[in-house]
Write an enzyme that holds these catalytic residues in place. Structure first.
Site, PDB file in Angstrom:
ATOM      1  N   SER A  82      39.242  18.920  29.868  1.00  0.00           N
ATOM      2  CA  SER A  82      40.012  20.152  29.724  1.00  0.00           C
ATOM      3  C   SER A  82      41.486  19.840  29.439  1.00  0.00           C
ATOM      4  CB  SER A  82      39.818  21.018  30.976  1.00  0.00           C
ATOM      5  OG  SER A  82      40.280  22.327  30.781  1.00  0.00           O
ATOM      6  N   ASP A 111      31.488  28.108  25.770  1.00  0.00           N
ATOM      7  CA  ASP A 111      32.687  27.841  26.574  1.00  0.00           C
ATOM      8  C   ASP A 111      33.711  28.961  26.341  1.00  0.00           C
ATOM      9  OD1 ASP A 111      35.088  26.861  27.669  1.00  0.00           O
ATOM     10  OD2 ASP A 111      34.569  24.783  27.196  1.00  0.00           O
ATOM     11  N   HIS A 150      32.459  26.177  30.457  1.00  0.00           N
ATOM     12  CA  HIS A 150      33.536  25.178  30.469  1.00  0.00           C
ATOM     13  C   HIS A 150      33.265  24.063  31.479  1.00  0.00           C
ATOM     14  CE1 HIS A 150      37.503  23.942  29.197  1.00  0.00           C
ATOM     15  NE2 HIS A 150      37.926  23.867  30.435  1.00  0.00           N
TER      16      HIS A 150
END
Length: 203
Positions: free
Chosen positions: A102, A152, A183
């Site tokens: 991320s 996501d 995610h």
């Protein structure tokens, strides 16, 4: 930068640069490092920016919109830190492989976009395109693994496809692993990235 360093098996070991997601710490990805390469040295770094008390690697204006000025500043900060750490701990600067999730994947992507030879390879879990309309350095010798979510909500599939295209246009050999868990980083993703690492990086 606050960090953890663990020596590798020997001088020929790769160095895994572990980069956490928003709100994480330098402890978060240590188990992933073990799964990917138990013989590698580990340099796990905590982001220097706080957002509502949560560590990050650079500021954002809102979700999905990066503060580009801060991104550039923090990318250089991390680039310089890796070089300083290589000198301090005696590892090869040429053997650094980023493993980021991320926000950590985004700063790793920014290293690739802005600094030639910043990384030997990169494993990016759920990254976004760090910047647009920039000329990337030659990445022909830098393979990249992207773990992505088809559904996501933070990093849409189109974002992944665009990032892959930009990296490939710069010469990188890019492998994408699609999951269907939003995610979230999945064990399947990590296992696939470990298999990729064994064939593309560790030999």
């Amino acid at each position: 930068m606050k960090h953890i360093f663990k020596e590798g098996k020997d001088q020929s070991s790769q160095v895994l640069l572990l980069l956490h997601g928003t709100g994480g710490t330098e402890e978060d990805l240590l188990p992933l490092g073990q799964m990917i390469d138990p013989d590698a040295a580990i340099l796990s770094v905590r982001g220097n920016v706080l957002e509502n008390g949560m560590p990050r690697y650079f500021k954002r204006l809102r979700e999905g919109v990066f503060d580009e000025e801060d991104l550039l500043y923090r990318t250089k900060e991390l680039y310089d830190f890796i070089s300083e750490a290589a000198e301090e701990y005696g590892f090869s600067r040429e053997k650094v492989v980023a493993v980021g999730y991320s926000n950590g994947a985004n700063i790793a992507g920014s290293l690739l976009f802005h600094y030639k030879n910043s990384l030997k390879a990169a494993i990016l879990y759920h990254p976004m395109v760090p910047r647009r309309e920039v000329v990337l350095p030659d990445l022909a010798e830098v393979p990249v693994f992207i773990g992505a979510g088809e559904n996501d909500p933070i990093c849409p599939a189109e974002e992944t496809k665009e990032l892959k295209k930009l990296l490939e246009e710069a010469g990188s050999n890019v492998t994408t692993q699609w999951e269907n868990m939003g995610h979230r980083l999945t064990e399947a993703e990590v296992k696939k990235s470990a298999e990729w690492y064994k064939t593309k990086v560790s030999n």
